[in-house]
Design a protein around this motif. Structure first.
Motif, PDB file in Angstrom:
ATOM      1  N   THR A  49       7.682   2.982  -0.868  1.00  0.00           N
ATOM      2  CA  THR A  49       6.394   3.419  -0.344  1.00  0.00           C
ATOM      3  C   THR A  49       6.590   4.620   0.571  1.00  0.00           C
ATOM      4  O   THR A  49       7.708   5.097   0.748  1.00  0.00           O
ATOM      5  N   VAL A  50       5.515   5.034   1.139  1.00  0.00           N
ATOM      6  CA  VAL A  50       5.579   6.160   2.060  1.00  0.00           C
ATOM      7  C   VAL A  50       6.457   5.833   3.265  1.00  0.00           C
ATOM      8  O   VAL A  50       7.147   6.700   3.802  1.00  0.00           O
ATOM      9  N   PHE A  52       0.835  -1.200   0.000  1.00  0.00           N
ATOM     10  CA  PHE A  52       0.000   0.000   0.000  1.00  0.00           C
ATOM     11  C   PHE A  52       0.872   1.253   0.000  1.00  0.00           C
ATOM     12  O   PHE A  52       2.033   1.224   0.370  1.00  0.00           O
ATOM     13  N   ASN A  53       0.260   2.318  -0.436  1.00  0.00           N
ATOM     14  CA  ASN A  53       0.937   3.624  -0.418  1.00  0.00           C
ATOM     15  C   ASN A  53       2.252   3.600  -1.193  1.00  0.00           C
ATOM     16  O   ASN A  53       3.281   4.098  -0.716  1.00  0.00           O
ATOM     17  N   ILE A  54       2.183   3.021  -2.386  1.00  0.00           N
ATOM     18  CA  ILE A  54       3.373   2.970  -3.228  1.00  0.00           C
ATOM     19  C   ILE A  54       3.638   4.333  -3.844  1.00  0.00           C
ATOM     20  O   ILE A  54       2.728   4.956  -4.408  1.00  0.00           O
ATOM     21  N   ASN A  55       4.857   4.784  -3.738  1.00  0.00           N
ATOM     22  CA  ASN A  55       5.279   5.991  -4.456  1.00  0.00           C
ATOM     23  C   ASN A  55       5.679   5.635  -5.882  1.00  0.00           C
ATOM     24  O   ASN A  55       5.203   6.228  -6.839  1.00  0.00           O
ATOM     25  N   THR A  77       5.593   5.490 -11.490  1.00  0.00           N
ATOM     26  CA  THR A  77       4.956   5.998 -10.286  1.00  0.00           C
ATOM     27  C   THR A  77       3.563   5.397 -10.126  1.00  0.00           C
ATOM     28  O   THR A  77       3.029   4.757 -11.039  1.00  0.00           O
ATOM     29  N   SER A  78       2.968   5.649  -8.984  1.00  0.00           N
ATOM     30  CA  SER A  78       1.624   5.152  -8.735  1.00  0.00           C
ATOM     31  C   SER A  78       0.625   5.744  -9.717  1.00  0.00           C
ATOM     32  O   SER A  78      -0.414   5.146 -10.006  1.00  0.00           O
ATOM     33  N   ASN A  83       0.908  -5.172  -7.430  1.00  0.00           N
ATOM     34  CA  ASN A  83       2.102  -5.506  -6.668  1.00  0.00           C
ATOM     35  C   ASN A  83       3.126  -6.211  -7.546  1.00  0.00           C
ATOM     36  O   ASN A  83       3.995  -6.905  -7.052  1.00  0.00           O
TER      37      ASN A  83
END
Length: 114
Positions: free
Chosen positions: A98-99, A28-31, A51-52, A75
């Motif tokens: 990720t973040v 989750f929260n992939i940059n 990027t996402s 993923n």
């Protein structure tokens, strides 16, 4: 999170390979997701990233020959490599940032013979 890269191998110059990288679980929260490579005696460097939001960036030497994409599962990340050159020989690593984390796969060897 573990990243498993596959698809490397030995290919003649001008040939193609497709690298795949899958995460052991949803991330989750992939940059961004990307591919890096390291040739013997050289530092690891960026090959391509996505990027996402789907923005892509390539190092100059692979522009127009390589294509990075993400799988439907979000993923997974792929690197389609065409018109391979001996200078592309390296260990290729996938990366997910990720973040809160920065994850690396173990690498897959790509060898291009002349």
């Amino acid at each position: 999170v573990q990243l498993q890269a596959s698809g490397g191998g030995l290919v003649q110059a001008g040939g193609s390979l497709r690298l795949s990288c899958a995460a052991s679980r949803n991330i989750f929260n992939i940059n961004h997701m990307g591919w890096y490579r390291q040739a013997p005696g050289k530092q690891r460097g960026l090959v391509a990233l996505i990027t996402s939001g789907g923005f892509t960036n390539y190092t100059d030497s692979v522009q127009g020959r390589f294509t990075i994409s993400r799988g439907n599962a979000k993923n997974t990340v792929y690197l389609q490599m065409n018109s391979l050159k001996p200078g592309d020989t390296a260990v290729y690593y996938c990366n997910v940032r990720t973040v809160v984390g920065n994850y690396w796969g173990k690498g897959t060897q790509v060898t291009v013979s002349s």
